[in-house]
Motif scaffolding. Structure first.
Motif, PDB file in Angstrom:
ATOM      1  N   ALA A  45       1.615  -4.653   8.964  1.00  0.00           N
ATOM      2  CA  ALA A  45       2.522  -5.737   8.607  1.00  0.00           C
ATOM      3  C   ALA A  45       1.903  -6.584   7.496  1.00  0.00           C
ATOM      4  CB  ALA A  45       2.810  -6.597   9.828  1.00  0.00           C
ATOM      5  N   PRO A  46       2.726  -7.022   6.558  1.00  0.00           N
ATOM      6  CA  PRO A  46       2.206  -7.896   5.498  1.00  0.00           C
ATOM      7  C   PRO A  46       1.578  -9.151   6.107  1.00  0.00           C
ATOM      8  CG  PRO A  46       4.456  -7.206   5.023  1.00  0.00           C
ATOM      9  CD  PRO A  46       4.143  -6.750   6.411  1.00  0.00           C
ATOM     10  N   GLY A  47       0.399  -9.477   5.644  1.00  0.00           N
ATOM     11  CA  GLY A  47      -0.296 -10.666   6.132  1.00  0.00           C
ATOM     12  C   GLY A  47      -1.092 -10.457   7.402  1.00  0.00           C
ATOM     13  N   SER A  48      -1.077  -9.252   7.958  1.00  0.00           N
ATOM     14  CA  SER A  48      -1.839  -9.021   9.192  1.00  0.00           C
ATOM     15  C   SER A  48      -3.326  -9.010   8.877  1.00  0.00           C
ATOM     16  CB  SER A  48      -1.411  -7.726   9.866  1.00  0.00           C
ATOM     17  OG  SER A  48      -1.700  -6.629   9.042  1.00  0.00           O
ATOM     18  N   THR A  49      -4.127  -9.459   9.828  1.00  0.00           N
ATOM     19  CA  THR A  49      -5.564  -9.589   9.607  1.00  0.00           C
ATOM     20  C   THR A  49      -6.370  -8.892  10.692  1.00  0.00           C
ATOM     21  OG1 THR A  49      -5.569 -11.676  10.804  1.00  0.00           O
ATOM     22  CG2 THR A  49      -5.330 -11.805   8.407  1.00  0.00           C
ATOM     23  N   GLY A  50      -5.868  -7.846  11.246  1.00  0.00           N
ATOM     24  CA  GLY A  50      -6.559  -7.155  12.331  1.00  0.00           C
ATOM     25  C   GLY A  50      -7.617  -6.185  11.840  1.00  0.00           C
ATOM     26  N   GLY A  51      -8.341  -5.630  12.780  1.00  0.00           N
ATOM     27  CA  GLY A  51      -9.388  -4.679  12.464  1.00  0.00           C
ATOM     28  C   GLY A  51      -8.867  -3.290  12.132  1.00  0.00           C
ATOM     29  N   CYS A  52      -7.594  -3.032  12.387  1.00  0.00           N
ATOM     30  CA  CYS A  52      -7.050  -1.698  12.130  1.00  0.00           C
ATOM     31  C   CYS A  52      -7.008  -1.379  10.635  1.00  0.00           C
ATOM     32  CB  CYS A  52      -5.660  -1.549  12.757  1.00  0.00           C
ATOM     33  SG  CYS A  52      -5.724  -1.427  14.553  1.00  0.00           S
ATOM     34  N   GLN A  53      -6.723  -2.385   9.805  1.00  0.00           N
ATOM     35  CA  GLN A  53      -6.740  -2.153   8.359  1.00  0.00           C
ATOM     36  C   GLN A  53      -8.145  -1.775   7.901  1.00  0.00           C
ATOM     37  OE1 GLN A  53      -5.078  -5.892   7.090  1.00  0.00           O
ATOM     38  NE2 GLN A  53      -3.209  -4.872   6.403  1.00  0.00           N
ATOM     39  N   LYS A  54      -9.135  -2.467   8.421  1.00  0.00           N
ATOM     40  CA  LYS A  54     -10.528  -2.168   8.080  1.00  0.00           C
ATOM     41  C   LYS A  54     -10.917  -0.779   8.575  1.00  0.00           C
ATOM     42  CE  LYS A  54     -11.891  -6.997   8.227  1.00  0.00           C
ATOM     43  NZ  LYS A  54     -12.598  -8.023   8.975  1.00  0.00           N
ATOM     44  N   ALA A  55     -10.473  -0.438   9.772  1.00  0.00           N
ATOM     45  CA  ALA A  55     -10.789   0.880  10.331  1.00  0.00           C
ATOM     46  C   ALA A  55     -10.145   1.986   9.503  1.00  0.00           C
ATOM     47  CB  ALA A  55     -10.323   0.963  11.786  1.00  0.00           C
ATOM     48  N   TYR A  56      -8.914   1.778   9.053  1.00  0.00           N
ATOM     49  CA  TYR A  56      -8.236   2.806   8.250  1.00  0.00           C
ATOM     50  C   TYR A  56      -8.908   2.950   6.887  1.00  0.00           C
ATOM     51  CZ  TYR A  56      -4.683   5.613   5.994  1.00  0.00           C
ATOM     52  OH  TYR A  56      -4.038   6.613   5.320  1.00  0.00           O
ATOM     53  N   LYS A  57      -9.284   1.836   6.268  1.00  0.00           N
ATOM     54  CA  LYS A  57      -9.982   1.903   4.971  1.00  0.00           C
ATOM     55  C   LYS A  57     -11.323   2.611   5.133  1.00  0.00           C
ATOM     56  CE  LYS A  57      -7.767  -2.073   2.850  1.00  0.00           C
ATOM     57  NZ  LYS A  57      -7.916  -3.430   2.318  1.00  0.00           N
ATOM     58  N   ALA A  58     -12.018   2.352   6.242  1.00  0.00           N
ATOM     59  CA  ALA A  58     -13.291   3.028   6.510  1.00  0.00           C
ATOM     60  C   ALA A  58     -13.069   4.516   6.737  1.00  0.00           C
ATOM     61  CB  ALA A  58     -13.986   2.400   7.714  1.00  0.00           C
ATOM     62  N   TYR A  59     -11.962   4.870   7.401  1.00  0.00           N
ATOM     63  CA  TYR A  59     -11.620   6.281   7.615  1.00  0.00           C
ATOM     64  C   TYR A  59     -11.432   6.993   6.277  1.00  0.00           C
ATOM     65  CZ  TYR A  59      -8.333  10.142   7.854  1.00  0.00           C
ATOM     66  OH  TYR A  59      -7.714  11.339   7.641  1.00  0.00           O
ATOM     67  N   VAL A  60     -10.680   6.376   5.370  1.00  0.00           N
ATOM     68  CA  VAL A  60     -10.429   6.985   4.061  1.00  0.00           C
ATOM     69  C   VAL A  60     -11.727   7.101   3.259  1.00  0.00           C
ATOM     70  CG1 VAL A  60      -9.237   6.680   1.851  1.00  0.00           C
ATOM     71  CG2 VAL A  60      -8.017   6.254   3.983  1.00  0.00           C
ATOM     72  N   ALA A  61     -12.596   6.108   3.355  1.00  0.00           N
ATOM     73  CA  ALA A  61     -13.842   6.104   2.584  1.00  0.00           C
ATOM     74  C   ALA A  61     -14.899   7.056   3.133  1.00  0.00           C
ATOM     75  CB  ALA A  61     -14.414   4.695   2.542  1.00  0.00           C
ATOM     76  N   THR A  62     -14.775   7.465   4.383  1.00  0.00           N
ATOM     77  CA  THR A  62     -15.770   8.332   5.009  1.00  0.00           C
ATOM     78  C   THR A  62     -15.805   9.692   4.326  1.00  0.00           C
ATOM     79  OG1 THR A  62     -15.472   7.241   7.125  1.00  0.00           O
ATOM     80  CG2 THR A  62     -16.461   9.416   7.168  1.00  0.00           C
ATOM     81  N   GLY A  63     -17.001  10.167   4.053  1.00  0.00           N
ATOM     82  CA  GLY A  63     -17.174  11.447   3.382  1.00  0.00           C
ATOM     83  C   GLY A  63     -17.338  12.626   4.324  1.00  0.00           C
ATOM     84  N   SER A  64     -17.268  12.385   5.620  1.00  0.00           N
ATOM     85  CA  SER A  64     -17.429  13.472   6.591  1.00  0.00           C
ATOM     86  C   SER A  64     -16.143  13.629   7.389  1.00  0.00           C
ATOM     87  CB  SER A  64     -18.596  13.154   7.525  1.00  0.00           C
ATOM     88  OG  SER A  64     -18.327  11.986   8.252  1.00  0.00           O
ATOM     89  N   HIS A  65     -16.176  14.526   8.373  1.00  0.00           N
ATOM     90  CA  HIS A  65     -15.005  14.720   9.227  1.00  0.00           C
ATOM     91  C   HIS A  65     -14.755  13.435  10.012  1.00  0.00           C
ATOM     92  CE1 HIS A  65     -14.453  18.924   8.383  1.00  0.00           C
ATOM     93  NE2 HIS A  65     -15.758  19.114   8.533  1.00  0.00           N
ATOM     94  N   SER A  66     -13.514  13.000   9.994  1.00  0.00           N
ATOM     95  CA  SER A  66     -13.158  11.741  10.609  1.00  0.00           C
ATOM     96  C   SER A  66     -11.704  11.788  11.064  1.00  0.00           C
ATOM     97  CB  SER A  66     -13.363  10.605   9.596  1.00  0.00           C
ATOM     98  OG  SER A  66     -13.107   9.357  10.169  1.00  0.00           O
ATOM     99  N   ALA A  67     -11.336  10.886  11.966  1.00  0.00           N
ATOM    100  CA  ALA A  67      -9.944  10.803  12.430  1.00  0.00           C
ATOM    101  C   ALA A  67      -9.596   9.353  12.687  1.00  0.00           C
ATOM    102  CB  ALA A  67      -9.751  11.626  13.692  1.00  0.00           C
ATOM    103  N   TYR A  68      -8.319   9.037  12.502  1.00  0.00           N
ATOM    104  CA  TYR A  68      -7.799   7.697  12.740  1.00  0.00           C
ATOM    105  C   TYR A  68      -6.628   7.831  13.713  1.00  0.00           C
ATOM    106  CZ  TYR A  68      -5.564   3.187  11.918  1.00  0.00           C
ATOM    107  OH  TYR A  68      -4.997   1.954  12.079  1.00  0.00           O
ATOM    108  N   ALA A  69      -6.742   7.183  14.857  1.00  0.00           N
ATOM    109  CA  ALA A  69      -5.684   7.215  15.861  1.00  0.00           C
ATOM    110  C   ALA A  69      -5.131   5.810  16.036  1.00  0.00           C
ATOM    111  CB  ALA A  69      -6.230   7.721  17.197  1.00  0.00           C
ATOM    112  N   SER A  70      -3.825   5.713  16.289  1.00  0.00           N
ATOM    113  CA  SER A  70      -3.227   4.401  16.512  1.00  0.00           C
ATOM    114  C   SER A  70      -1.942   4.534  17.310  1.00  0.00           C
ATOM    115  CB  SER A  70      -2.936   3.698  15.185  1.00  0.00           C
ATOM    116  OG  SER A  70      -1.846   4.299  14.537  1.00  0.00           O
ATOM    117  N   THR A  71      -1.498   3.389  17.784  1.00  0.00           N
ATOM    118  CA  THR A  71      -0.175   3.331  18.386  1.00  0.00           C
ATOM    119  C   THR A  71       0.806   3.133  17.237  1.00  0.00           C
ATOM    120  OG1 THR A  71      -0.418   0.947  18.695  1.00  0.00           O
ATOM    121  CG2 THR A  71      -1.014   2.359  20.551  1.00  0.00           C
TER     122      THR A  71
END
Length: 122
Positions: A45-71
């Motif tokens: 959501a626009p303006g959201s400040t949760g850790g999920c945005q940070k987790a997704y950005k970290a997932y994309v930046a990771t150079g190894s096998h990784s997965a992102y799960a969410s509701t």
């Protein structure tokens, strides 16, 4: 006369095979910056400040096998539970991320967020 023609034909065939094999060589590149196999769009959501945005950005930046799960994102609740995991293989990362997401969902005792599923993996 036939020998030079045979050599040219052989070289053309080998060059074609080399071009077909070239995309496989790129598979050894780093996974950093790649969104991987996306199962459904990840939305925040626009303006959201949760850790999920940070987790997704970290997932994309990771150079190894990784997965992102969410509701799934729900406009009515604007609440998302997520998890990111790194592992030695894509399948192992998916398993860990899904387990961590389900654990967080139980910890926060959220029933309106929906079920956890793999949004993207690489």
């Amino acid at each position: 006369m036939r020998l030079p023609l045979f050599q040219k034909t052989t070289m053309s065939v080998l060059a074609g095979l080399l071009m077909l094999a070239a995309p496989d060589a790129s598979a050894a590149e780093s996974l950093a910056g790649s969104k991987g196999d996306s199962r459904y769009p990840v939305y925040f959501a626009p303006g959201s400040t949760g850790g999920c945005q940070k987790a997704y950005k970290a997932y994309v930046a990771t150079g190894s096998h990784s997965a992102y799960a969410s509701t799934p994102f729900n406009w009515a609740t604007e609440f998302v539970v997520c998890a990111r995991a790194n592992a030695s293989s894509q399948k192992a990362a998916e398993t860990l991320a899904l387990k961590d997401c389900q654990s967080a969902r139980k910890q926060y005792k959220v029933t309106t967020a929906g079920v956890c599923s793999i949004a993207a993996s690489k």
